[in-house]
Design an enzyme around this catalytic site. Structure first.
Site, PDB file in Angstrom:
ATOM      1  N   HIS A   1      -4.192  14.160   0.653  1.00 55.80           N
ATOM      2  CA  HIS A   1      -4.334  13.303   1.834  1.00 55.80           C
ATOM      3  C   HIS A   1      -3.113  13.446   2.747  1.00 55.80           C
ATOM      4  O   HIS A   1      -3.255  13.577   3.968  1.00 55.80           O
ATOM      5  CB  HIS A   1      -4.499  11.846   1.407  1.00 55.80           C
ATOM      6  CG  HIS A   1      -4.510  10.880   2.553  1.00 55.80           C
ATOM      7  ND1 HIS A   1      -5.546  10.801   3.466  1.00 55.80           N
ATOM      8  CD2 HIS A   1      -3.597   9.943   2.942  1.00 55.80           C
ATOM      9  CE1 HIS A   1      -5.284   9.862   4.358  1.00 55.80           C
ATOM     10  NE2 HIS A   1      -4.109   9.333   4.073  1.00 55.80           N
TER      11      HIS A   1
ATOM     12  N   GLU B   1      -9.220   4.054  -2.235  1.00 60.29           N
ATOM     13  CA  GLU B   1      -8.044   3.832  -3.068  1.00 60.29           C
ATOM     14  C   GLU B   1      -8.411   3.064  -4.343  1.00 60.29           C
ATOM     15  O   GLU B   1      -9.485   2.470  -4.442  1.00 60.29           O
ATOM     16  CB  GLU B   1      -6.975   3.036  -2.306  1.00 60.29           C
ATOM     17  CG  GLU B   1      -6.543   3.661  -0.989  1.00 60.29           C
ATOM     18  CD  GLU B   1      -5.308   3.006  -0.385  1.00 60.29           C
ATOM     19  OE1 GLU B   1      -4.539   2.371  -1.149  1.00 60.29           O
ATOM     20  OE2 GLU B   1      -5.119   3.111   0.838  1.00 60.29           O
TER      21      GLU B   1
ATOM     22  N   ASP C   1      -8.840   0.464   2.064  1.00 59.51           N
ATOM     23  CA  ASP C   1      -7.814   0.153   3.053  1.00 59.51           C
ATOM     24  C   ASP C   1      -8.368   0.515   4.435  1.00 59.51           C
ATOM     25  O   ASP C   1      -8.136   1.605   4.962  1.00 59.51           O
ATOM     26  CB  ASP C   1      -6.550   0.953   2.729  1.00 59.51           C
ATOM     27  CG  ASP C   1      -5.450   0.750   3.755  1.00 59.51           C
ATOM     28  OD1 ASP C   1      -5.413  -0.329   4.370  1.00 59.51           O
ATOM     29  OD2 ASP C   1      -4.627   1.668   3.932  1.00 59.51           O
TER      30      ASP C   1
ATOM     31  N   LYS D   1      -3.668  -1.669  10.217  1.00 56.80           N
ATOM     32  CA  LYS D   1      -4.032  -1.869   8.818  1.00 56.80           C
ATOM     33  C   LYS D   1      -4.264  -3.338   8.457  1.00 56.80           C
ATOM     34  O   LYS D   1      -4.888  -3.635   7.446  1.00 56.80           O
ATOM     35  CB  LYS D   1      -2.913  -1.329   7.913  1.00 56.80           C
ATOM     36  CG  LYS D   1      -2.648   0.158   8.043  1.00 56.80           C
ATOM     37  CD  LYS D   1      -3.654   0.960   7.244  1.00 56.80           C
ATOM     38  CE  LYS D   1      -3.214   2.414   7.093  1.00 56.80           C
ATOM     39  NZ  LYS D   1      -4.116   3.187   6.227  1.00 56.80           N
TER      40      LYS D   1
ATOM     41  N   GLN E   1      -3.171   2.514  14.908  1.00 60.26           N
ATOM     42  CA  GLN E   1      -2.101   2.956  14.014  1.00 60.26           C
ATOM     43  C   GLN E   1      -1.257   4.056  14.661  1.00 60.26           C
ATOM     44  O   GLN E   1      -0.026   4.060  14.565  1.00 60.26           O
ATOM     45  CB  GLN E   1      -2.713   3.459  12.704  1.00 60.26           C
ATOM     46  CG  GLN E   1      -1.719   3.948  11.666  1.00 60.26           C
ATOM     47  CD  GLN E   1      -2.425   4.492  10.417  1.00 60.26           C
ATOM     48  OE1 GLN E   1      -3.642   4.437  10.296  1.00 60.26           O
ATOM     49  NE2 GLN E   1      -1.642   5.023   9.495  1.00 60.26           N
TER      50      GLN E   1
ATOM     51  N   ASP F   1       0.844  -1.189   0.000  1.00 56.52           N
ATOM     52  CA  ASP F   1       0.000   0.000   0.000  1.00 56.52           C
ATOM     53  C   ASP F   1       0.883   1.243   0.000  1.00 56.52           C
ATOM     54  O   ASP F   1       1.893   1.300   0.703  1.00 56.52           O
ATOM     55  CB  ASP F   1      -0.909   0.003   1.232  1.00 56.52           C
ATOM     56  CG  ASP F   1      -2.005   1.048   1.127  1.00 56.52           C
ATOM     57  OD1 ASP F   1      -2.468   1.316   0.009  1.00 56.52           O
ATOM     58  OD2 ASP F   1      -2.407   1.588   2.179  1.00 56.52           O
TER      59      ASP F   1
ATOM     60  N   THR G   1      -8.594  -5.580   4.077  1.00 54.88           N
ATOM     61  CA  THR G   1      -8.540  -4.720   2.890  1.00 54.88           C
ATOM     62  C   THR G   1      -9.560  -5.268   1.906  1.00 54.88           C
ATOM     63  O   THR G   1      -9.470  -6.434   1.503  1.00 54.88           O
ATOM     64  CB  THR G   1      -7.149  -4.718   2.245  1.00 54.88           C
ATOM     65  OG1 THR G   1      -6.183  -4.271   3.197  1.00 54.88           O
ATOM     66  CG2 THR G   1      -7.110  -3.823   1.016  1.00 54.88           C
TER      67      THR G   1
ATOM     68  N   GLU H   1     -10.140   4.067   3.722  1.00 56.94           N
ATOM     69  CA  GLU H   1      -9.342   4.863   2.800  1.00 56.94           C
ATOM     70  C   GLU H   1      -9.764   4.496   1.388  1.00 56.94           C
ATOM     71  O   GLU H   1      -9.742   3.325   1.003  1.00 56.94           O
ATOM     72  CB  GLU H   1      -7.846   4.622   3.006  1.00 56.94           C
ATOM     73  CG  GLU H   1      -7.349   5.221   4.311  1.00 56.94           C
ATOM     74  CD  GLU H   1      -5.839   5.202   4.468  1.00 56.94           C
ATOM     75  OE1 GLU H   1      -5.329   5.918   5.349  1.00 56.94           O
ATOM     76  OE2 GLU H   1      -5.162   4.474   3.705  1.00 56.94           O
TER      77      GLU H   1
ATOM     78  N   ARG I   1      -7.366   4.060  13.324  1.00 55.28           N
ATOM     79  CA  ARG I   1      -6.481   5.212  13.483  1.00 55.28           C
ATOM     80  C   ARG I   1      -5.808   5.267  14.855  1.00 55.28           C
ATOM     81  O   ARG I   1      -4.646   5.689  14.956  1.00 55.28           O
ATOM     82  CB  ARG I   1      -7.254   6.511  13.234  1.00 55.28           C
ATOM     83  CG  ARG I   1      -7.850   6.635  11.847  1.00 55.28           C
ATOM     84  CD  ARG I   1      -6.804   6.632  10.766  1.00 55.28           C
ATOM     85  NE  ARG I   1      -7.399   6.866   9.441  1.00 55.28           N
ATOM     86  CZ  ARG I   1      -6.747   6.766   8.300  1.00 55.28           C
ATOM     87  NH1 ARG I   1      -5.456   6.436   8.301  1.00 55.28           N
ATOM     88  NH2 ARG I   1      -7.350   6.983   7.155  1.00 55.28           N
TER      89      ARG I   1
ATOM     90  N   GLU J   1     -10.234  12.607   7.510  1.00 58.08           N
ATOM     91  CA  GLU J   1     -10.197  13.926   6.897  1.00 58.08           C
ATOM     92  C   GLU J   1     -11.577  14.586   6.893  1.00 58.08           C
ATOM     93  O   GLU J   1     -11.711  15.779   7.180  1.00 58.08           O
ATOM     94  CB  GLU J   1      -9.677  13.816   5.468  1.00 58.08           C
ATOM     95  CG  GLU J   1      -8.246  13.313   5.358  1.00 58.08           C
ATOM     96  CD  GLU J   1      -7.915  12.883   3.934  1.00 58.08           C
ATOM     97  OE1 GLU J   1      -7.464  13.747   3.166  1.00 58.08           O
ATOM     98  OE2 GLU J   1      -8.123  11.697   3.598  1.00 58.08           O
TER      99      GLU J   1
END
Length: 420
Positions: free
Chosen positions: A132, A199, A231, A251, A238, A125, A255, A197, A235, A362
């Site tokens: 971002h 992607e 993904d 993570k 992480q 990834d 996925t 996320e 948070r 975000e």
């Protein structure tokens, strides 16, 4: 390019994601049958094992579609990829003389279960969306300044192929270690900051040799196709674990990818350039082709019990700073062997406006500014029972190239340690 007409009537709708122009590849099963390779055309799926068995498609001296994954076909390389696309177009085009032979091998898409379209060899990834990266810097460090290396290399980390699942697979909220800013010790339990996320995923078709680098143009030719990729990210887990080696358990729990591989050939007319470089890249990262694609992307969120989903973000794959070919080239530059079935996540795709942000981190600015759904509920991060959907389409002249939705529902965390 305009719409290519098919004798499969549903494929001729300008808004249908699977016209003859597309022909995406997947794996499906019906009640009482084993998974097998298929090609989406309108509301139908062409059974590739069956048409190969009947001699309607013959690309090698041995079967390529007697297995429930597309890896054997991908290994054949670009010339065979093109031959298959040409043959499928001839079989399914309006006026095809072979309609009567092919029609018995079409299965209604509404009657099937979809599976992972390929065996995922390795998963990497990347962190290649500038907006971002700036947003995360502003949220986490109080500054949108990019890391010193960001404008020079596509930053990435090696993820878990074993955790890649097909759209529709439910995801348990992960447990893990977190540490509150004012705590002396970390604590264990379910993540409180579960995120997505948005992607794209690039799928490597042909590999490279161990010890040998590849150019950007060689990398571009190695990419078989693309999927939507979510993904999933914890948070708070992480944030506690990522220094100094990057993401790990935050993570690794899941996925999700969309079920259909949209080939690079189907997207060729939608190529788009990477943005002007703020710092000149080293020469090995230069290629001769536009490496991005004009693909409209959307994130939808649906709480449990809600009748409909709320669109929370819309952006475009052309917002990325680095292309998949540049990422693949950099991945192999030190001699890393790339393999058929490798999956490369683009990194989160966010545009300049908040309506284009590709993660809840975000959109809610780390939960400090929750957003409101159509139901009247608010969200900072994902709650149990929420279903998240990624959607992507490239719009042509009277046709649409779609990927199929990439969807996942969040289940409660597993109780751990287990209680008797």
């Amino acid at each position: 390019m305009s719409l290519m007409k098919s004798w499969v009537a549903s494929a001729n709708d300008a808004n249908h994601p699977f016209p003859l122009n597309n022909l995406p590849y997947g794996v499906f099963s019906t009640d009482g049958t084993d998974p097998r390779c298929g090609v989406a055309i309108g509301d139908m799926i062409l059974d590739m094992e069956a048409v190969e068995g009947e001699g309607l498609v013959q690309l090698a001296d041995y079967p390529l579609f007697d297995v429930p994954f597309w890896n054997e076909m991908m290994e054949q390389g670009p010339a065979v990829w093109a031959a298959l696309r040409d043959r499928l177009t001839a079989l399914l085009a309006d006026g095809s003389a072979e309609k009567a032979k092919v029609e018995p091998f079409l299965v209604a898409a509404a009657d099937v279960e979809l599976h992972l379209p390929m065996v995922v060899a390795e998963y990497t990834d990347f962190y290649a969306g500038m907006q971002h990266a700036k947003n995360m810097g502003a949220i986490l460090r109080g500054s949108p300044d990019l890391p010193a290396n960001w404008l020079h290399i596509p930053i990435g980390y090696n993820g878990r192929a074993s955790s890649v699942v097909v759209s529709g697979t439910a995801i348990h909220r992960p447990n893990g270690q977190t540490k509150a800013p004012d705590a002396d010790m970390p604590s264990f339990g379910p993540t409180k900051r579960l995120d997505i996320e948005l992607e794209m995923g690039a799928i490597v078709g042909t590999g490279s040799e161990f010890g040998q680098p590849i150019t950007v143009d060689e990398a571009d030719a190695m990419i078989f196709g693309y999927v939507l990729l979510n993904d999933w990210s914890a948070r708070d887990i992480q944030g506690w674990e990522y220094q100094p080696l990057g993401p790990f358990q935050g993570k690794a729990f899941g996925t999700s990818i969309s079920p259909w591989i949209v080939t690079a050939a189907a997207l060729e007319s939608f190529r788009a350039p990477t943005p002007p470089r703020e710092k000149e890249l080293l020469p090995y990262l230069n290629g001769s082709k536009d490496g991005l694609y004009d693909i409209e992307l959307e994130v939808l969120m649906q709480p449990e019990g809600a009748a409909t989903a709320t669109s929370v973000s819309k952006t475009n794959y052309n917002r990325m700073y680095y292309s998949a070919a540049e990422q693949l080239c950099h991945h192999a530059i030190g001699g890393c062997e790339m393999t058929t079935g490798d999956l490369l996540g683009s990194g989160t795709i966010s545009g300049a406006d908040r309506s284009e942000y590709g993660s809840l981190m975000e959109l809610s600015w780390a939960g400090r500014e929750p957003f409101t759904l159509d139901t009247g509920e608010t969200r900072g991060f994902i709650e149990d029972g929420d279903t998240l959907t990624l959607r992507g389409n490239a719009r042509g002249d009277g046709f649409t190239i779609g990927f199929g939705d990439c969807t996942g529902k969040i289940l409660p965390a597993v109780t751990w340690p287990a209680k008797d």
